[in-house]
Design a protein around this motif. Structure first.
Motif, PDB file in Angstrom:
ATOM      1  N   UNK A 131      59.351  38.119  28.371  1.00 33.76           N
ATOM      2  CA  UNK A 131      59.234  39.440  27.761  1.00 33.76           C
ATOM      3  C   UNK A 131      58.492  39.421  26.438  1.00 33.76           C
ATOM      4  N   UNK A 132      58.274  38.212  25.858  1.00 30.05           N
ATOM      5  CA  UNK A 132      57.551  38.147  24.587  1.00 30.05           C
ATOM      6  C   UNK A 132      56.038  38.213  24.780  1.00 30.05           C
ATOM      7  N   UNK A 133      55.583  38.065  26.037  1.00 32.10           N
ATOM      8  CA  UNK A 133      54.151  38.148  26.310  1.00 32.10           C
ATOM      9  C   UNK A 133      53.736  39.614  26.306  1.00 32.10           C
ATOM     10  N   UNK A 134      52.722  39.975  25.516  1.00 31.25           N
ATOM     11  CA  UNK A 134      52.326  41.387  25.471  1.00 31.25           C
ATOM     12  C   UNK A 134      51.483  41.779  26.676  1.00 31.25           C
ATOM     13  N   UNK A 135      51.549  43.052  27.043  1.00 28.91           N
ATOM     14  CA  UNK A 135      50.579  43.588  27.989  1.00 28.91           C
ATOM     15  C   UNK A 135      49.208  43.552  27.297  1.00 28.91           C
ATOM     16  N   UNK A 136      48.176  43.157  28.039  1.00 25.80           N
ATOM     17  CA  UNK A 136      46.882  43.171  27.358  1.00 25.80           C
ATOM     18  C   UNK A 136      46.211  44.530  27.529  1.00 25.80           C
ATOM     19  N   UNK A 137      45.639  45.027  26.432  1.00 28.91           N
ATOM     20  CA  UNK A 137      44.967  46.325  26.486  1.00 28.91           C
ATOM     21  C   UNK A 137      43.618  46.210  27.186  1.00 28.91           C
ATOM     22  N   UNK A 138      43.170  47.307  27.746  1.00 29.35           N
ATOM     23  CA  UNK A 138      41.842  47.368  28.341  1.00 29.35           C
ATOM     24  C   UNK A 138      40.832  47.789  27.284  1.00 29.35           C
ATOM     25  N   UNK A 139      39.587  47.473  27.528  1.00 29.78           N
ATOM     26  CA  UNK A 139      38.523  47.978  26.664  1.00 29.78           C
ATOM     27  C   UNK A 139      38.243  49.451  26.956  1.00 29.78           C
ATOM     28  N   UNK A 140      38.445  49.857  28.198  1.00 31.53           N
ATOM     29  CA  UNK A 140      38.216  51.257  28.570  1.00 31.53           C
ATOM     30  C   UNK A 140      39.005  52.182  27.647  1.00 31.53           C
ATOM     31  N   UNK A 141      38.327  53.198  27.146  1.00 33.61           N
ATOM     32  CA  UNK A 141      38.985  54.178  26.296  1.00 33.61           C
ATOM     33  C   UNK A 141      39.031  53.816  24.832  1.00 33.61           C
ATOM     34  N   UNK A 142      38.620  52.592  24.464  1.00 31.99           N
ATOM     35  CA  UNK A 142      38.592  52.202  23.061  1.00 31.99           C
ATOM     36  C   UNK A 142      37.191  52.441  22.493  1.00 31.99           C
ATOM     37  N   UNK A 143      37.057  52.270  21.182  1.00 30.53           N
ATOM     38  CA  UNK A 143      35.800  52.570  20.498  1.00 30.53           C
ATOM     39  C   UNK A 143      35.090  51.289  20.095  1.00 30.53           C
ATOM     40  N   UNK A 144      33.837  51.191  20.484  1.00 26.95           N
ATOM     41  CA  UNK A 144      32.995  50.091  20.030  1.00 26.95           C
ATOM     42  C   UNK A 144      32.077  50.612  18.934  1.00 26.95           C
ATOM     43  N   UNK A 145      32.161  49.982  17.758  1.00 23.11           N
ATOM     44  CA  UNK A 145      31.281  50.312  16.649  1.00 23.11           C
ATOM     45  C   UNK A 145      30.094  49.376  16.631  1.00 23.11           C
ATOM     46  N   UNK A 146      28.897  49.924  16.652  1.00 24.19           N
ATOM     47  CA  UNK A 146      27.663  49.140  16.694  1.00 24.19           C
ATOM     48  C   UNK A 146      27.031  49.140  15.309  1.00 24.19           C
ATOM     49  N   UNK A 147      27.102  48.020  14.623  1.00 22.20           N
ATOM     50  CA  UNK A 147      26.437  47.875  13.335  1.00 22.20           C
ATOM     51  C   UNK A 147      25.031  47.353  13.615  1.00 22.20           C
TER      52      UNK A 147
END
Length: 324
Positions: A131-147
């Motif tokens: 139970x200490x292992x986290x669910x991993x988040x997806x990249x879908x729906x997150x924000x990519x900042x392009x410098x």
């Protein structure tokens, strides 16, 4: 024409370089002694290089063509070149580097290095039995900042869009049109850097190194970041402040970093710079030896571009990708 190739990587594609309309006299630095190399530099009509010392740069003919074998000329002593020397560069690295960026982001988000180490140690740990292992988040729906929205930033953005990510960018002229095929939700100017960094889930650094961009991502910018920010640098090491990044990572103030470019270079015996040893102590990093663009197709296309520019130079026609 007399053509000298000093870059050892592009020299491996000599057959493609030589596919010019006319035959030329070719020399390769790896086959020359020091005195012969000096003579070749002074006599060359075209020099194909990635690195030139001040002494080497100053020895070029005033009417020579210097063809850099990558996008950046920061390892060439441009100030030492005779004023009449024309400089061209090459590209084609964007798509290869974009694949690397996405790979690195996924490795960090999904704990790939940690899970791999556990499996190799005989430990099977998943959310199903720990139970200490986290669910991993997806990249879908997150924000990519392009410098940076040059070739690299554009290709990274295209892949990120395909994964369902939202795009933001920071550029010198925020009102300039976005590259074709990119749906950038918001473009920030340099005066809104903190807001730009603070809104990103993945921050990709792909701007050239200059006095203006040196240390552009520092302590203040990282303090504005989300606690799970992933910073991926595929530009030049010194665009990011080394100490500020190390502190943010080691103190857990950001989620992780993918570092493909470094503060320093290997010494003559191939030992890694001290910065590599420093970041290797952190388990929230993916470290690679400035190889994100090292796909064979990249160098094949670069060699073809250089051969085409040699043809144009021989014919006295306008050159492609002139940067000076």
């Amino acid at each position: 024409m007399r053509i000298l190739v000093t870059d050892p990587i592009i020299a491996r594609f000599a057959e493609l370089l030589a596919q010019t309309e006319r035959a030329h006299e070719w020399s390769f630095a790896a086959e020359l002694g020091p005195a012969e190399l000096d003579d070749a530099l002074r006599g060359a009509d075209v020099v194909i290089a990635s690195v030139l010392t001040p002494e080497q740069a100053a020895s070029l003919r005033p009417d020579a063509l210097l063809h850099v074998t990558g996008a950046g000329a920061d390892r060439v002593s441009v100030d030492a070149l005779p004023p009449g020397v024309t400089i061209c560069n090459t590209g084609h690295h964007g798509a290869a580097i974009a694949e690397h960026v996405v790979m690195t982001a996924l490795m960090l988000r999904r704990r790939a290095l940690e899970a791999d180490a556990q499996m190799r140690a005989g430990r099977w740990r998943t959310i199903g039995n720990d139970a200490s292992i986290p669910f991993h988040p997806m990249l879908r729906g997150t924000t990519m900042g392009l410098l940076g929205l040059g070739e690299i930033g554009t290709e990274v953005g295209r892949l990120a869009q395909a994964l369902g990510m939202r795009l933001t960018a920071l550029r010198q002229r925020p009102d300039a049109p976005s590259p074709d095929g990119l749906d950038v939700a918001e473009v920030y100017g340099p005066d809104r850097m903190l807001e730009f960094v603070g809104g990103a889930d993945v921050l990709v650094v792909s701007i050239p190194l200059s006095e203006r961009t040196r240390g552009m991502i520092g302590a203040a910018e990282l303090a504005a970041a989300k606690p799970d920010l992933l910073l991926i640098n595929v530009a030049r090491g010194r665009v990011v402040d080394e100490d500020a990044l190390f502190d943010a990572l080691s103190e857990g103030r950001i989620g992780g970093a993918g570092i493909d470019v470094w503060w320093g270079a290997p010494d003559s015996e191939g030992r890694v710079p001290a910065s590599v040893e420093r970041f290797s102590t952190l388990d929230n990093t993916v470290l690679t030896p400035h190889y994100s663009g090292h796909a064979r197709q990249v160098f094949e296309q670069r060699a073809a571009d250089i051969a085409r520019n040699i043809d144009l130079h021989a014919a006295g026609l306008p050159l492609e990708r002139v940067i000076r």
